[in-house]
Design a protein around this motif. Structure first.
Motif, short mmCIF file in Angstrom:
data_model
loop_
_atom_site.label_atom_id
_atom_site.label_comp_id
_atom_site.label_asym_id
_atom_site.label_seq_id
_atom_site.Cartn_x
_atom_site.Cartn_y
_atom_site.Cartn_z
N GLU A 58 -2.67 48.47 39.60
CA GLU A 58 -3.75 48.26 39.43
C GLU A 58 -3.97 50.20 40.49
O GLU A 58 -4.34 50.27 41.54
CB GLU A 58 -4.36 47.50 40.15
N SER A 59 -2.80 50.65 40.29
CA SER A 59 -2.99 51.95 41.58
C SER A 59 -1.87 53.24 39.93
O SER A 59 -1.56 53.00 39.26
CB SER A 59 -2.25 52.36 43.06
N SER A 60 -2.78 54.55 40.90
CA SER A 60 -2.44 55.80 40.11
C SER A 60 -0.85 55.57 40.67
O SER A 60 -0.68 56.20 42.17
CB SER A 60 -2.83 56.71 40.30
N VAL B 93 -0.87 60.75 30.39
CA VAL B 93 -1.45 59.57 32.02
C VAL B 93 -1.09 58.31 31.40
O VAL B 93 -2.94 57.24 30.58
CB VAL B 93 -2.19 60.47 31.99
N VAL B 94 -0.52 57.95 32.40
CA VAL B 94 -0.54 56.33 31.85
C VAL B 94 -1.55 55.88 32.76
O VAL B 94 -0.70 55.43 34.18
CB VAL B 94 0.93 55.48 32.32
N ASP B 95 -2.65 55.95 32.84
CA ASP B 95 -3.36 55.38 34.07
C ASP B 95 -4.81 54.94 33.59
O ASP B 95 -5.25 54.88 32.73
CB ASP B 95 -3.59 56.53 35.01
N ARG C 3 -9.41 56.41 37.47
CA ARG C 3 -9.24 56.75 38.49
C ARG C 3 -8.32 58.18 38.04
O ARG C 3 -8.24 58.93 38.67
CB ARG C 3 -7.62 56.50 38.83
N THR C 4 -7.52 58.22 37.45
CA THR C 4 -7.36 59.59 35.98
C THR C 4 -8.39 60.49 36.43
O THR C 4 -8.01 61.63 36.71
CB THR C 4 -6.80 59.00 34.89
N MET C 5 -9.88 60.23 35.92
CA MET C 5 -10.76 61.49 36.03
C MET C 5 -10.70 61.97 37.40
O MET C 5 -11.13 62.74 37.82
CB MET C 5 -11.90 60.67 35.48
N ASN D 234 3.96 37.12 45.99
CA ASN D 234 2.99 38.36 46.80
C ASN D 234 2.37 39.22 45.47
O ASN D 234 2.96 40.45 45.72
CB ASN D 234 2.96 38.48 48.08
N ILE D 235 1.52 39.04 44.41
CA ILE D 235 1.06 40.44 43.67
C ILE D 235 0.49 41.92 43.66
O ILE D 235 0.84 42.54 44.01
CB ILE D 235 0.54 40.00 42.53
N THR D 236 -0.12 41.63 45.05
CA THR D 236 -0.62 42.91 45.76
C THR D 236 -0.12 43.87 46.56
O THR D 236 0.67 43.51 47.09
CB THR D 236 -2.35 42.54 45.50
#
Lengths: 259, 259
Positions: free
Chosen positions: B49-51, B195-197, B201-203, B257-259
């Motif tokens: 969940e991040s670029s 773009v794999v995102d 976020r991409t925009m 811990n996932i995040t």
């Protein structure tokens, strides 16, 4: 309504979508439920769209918890009601657990529609949170639980539950049995037992296991099943399953697409 | 409408869902779009969940292509219109590219609603395929492109596009810039730059990169960026990111811990 051939490679998946879209039209499922379902679909594809040995083991443990609970309860939301109403009623009767309607997007109207829908499938014991209390640790509508139901329960079966609620239920000291295709979700991490499997398959398995274990001579085996289970290990195995499948997919030749 | 706290661990994800559900209610997005969004969410989980650095590099190359195109165009479907209308308009103005509405489930009514929606966000150049031609190689409604828009374009930005269309666009000789969270999809494989995102976020990144590069003294750098890029390598790196994340999780000690 599109007619889908049983030979279609994604027949089961398309049938589930139809049930949910139908649930949406009836006012049982809501739009957010469709998004959540799509997320599950992708994880199911990664898992291989079948119940893994690992998932079957977790399902067996979940069944053991339900059979040995003092006050088991089955939590029902809009997606669950649309997908497995008959199975819920069968399980409810088998283990003597009421159904409690708990919605992420709560409205009196949706609760009533789901209640009627479950009754149409023969449900007799339904709690709707008319007399509710709030679980500590969540601020939203999702904090509400029925004071005759989840509040008093020791073992809660929460298929397709959101993370906030699962964490709150766990913190309140209950045994939380989750069904979640995403082994990385907060629900998956918070639960006591996480069945990483698709719900209609899981319900079939739960009913089969429960029937078999209900008739078992030696009830001791249920306690052994429970005490031997390690949910962290269960989730790690789920990651490995996805990992090796992705590894195979990324190395294969043909075009790949999640349809 | 549920009010979501900004502190909620899944705040961004929930905001996006609300935007799509809102789009559904307005007749911009459709049911299938909701399910498709859910599938994207699953991959976003796996990515973290991040670029990623890899996604940022691909985004930069996509921006370079748009800035150096003769006739760039931005393709808009129901999900895209619901998620990033303001960003589309800003990008459209910045690079002088029209917006072309292209729907998988095409209807005159939905096209008109999306057109009005984009105008509400200040869009001035919108093509709707009123004068359309058909791309060869696809039989369905998705073959339609505007004869003043995509047909004449050299660089097409197609966020959240389906596989058939992406392949047809690529075969017709265009540079296809895709945004797709699923690095295994046919769109991901067909595109010139994938773009794999996640789209919002991409925009944000595209707009930032485009602003910066627009003002760059040395335009040569844009050509270098383009020529050095290898989309197959980009996709392989995307697979590796997911694989190593899952590997770490499946091998980690103690609680997950996932995040």
């Amino acid at each position: 309504m599109v007619t889908v051939s049983k030979d279609h490679p994604r027949y089961n998946s398309l049938i589930l979508r139809d049930k949910l879209v139908d649930g949406c039209k009836k006012g049982i499922t809501n739009f957010h439920g469709l998004i959540a379902h799509g997320r599950g679909e992708a994880f199911d594809y990664l898992i291989g769209e079948s119940s893994t040995t690992n998932a079957l083991a977790a399902t067996e443990v979940a069944s053991a918890y339900m059979l040995t609970a003092q006050r088991p309860i089955l939590s029902v939301n809009g997606n669950v009601a649309a997908l497995v109403p008959a199975e819920l009623v069968e399980l409810s009767e088998m283990i003597g657990a009421p159904l409690e309607i708990n919605l992420y997007h709560r409205s009196r109207q949706r609760i009533e529609k789901i209640e009627q829908h479950l009754r149409d499938f023969g449900a007799r014991r339904i709690l709707t949170g008319r007399d509710y209390v709030r679980l500590p640790e969540i601020a939203s509508e999702r904090a509400k639980v029925d004071e005759r139901g989840i509040l008093l329960s020791d073992v809660v079966f929460v298929p397709l539950e959101d993370g906030d609620r699962s964490e709150a239920l766990k913190k309140s000291g209950k045994t939380v049995l989750a069904v979640d295709l995403n082994p990385l979700s907060r629900t998956a991490l918070a639960a006591s037992v996480t069945v990483v499997d698709e719900l209609t398959r899981t319900m079939g398995n739960v009913i089969e296991f429960t029937k078999r274990m209900q008739n078992a001579e030696d009830k001791e085996v249920l306690e052994v099943l429970k005490s031997k289970f390690d949910n962290v290990q269960n989730l790690k195995t789920s990651y490995s399953i996805i990992l090796s499948r992705l590894q195979n997919l990324s190395e294969s030749d043909g075009p790949l697409n999640i349809t």
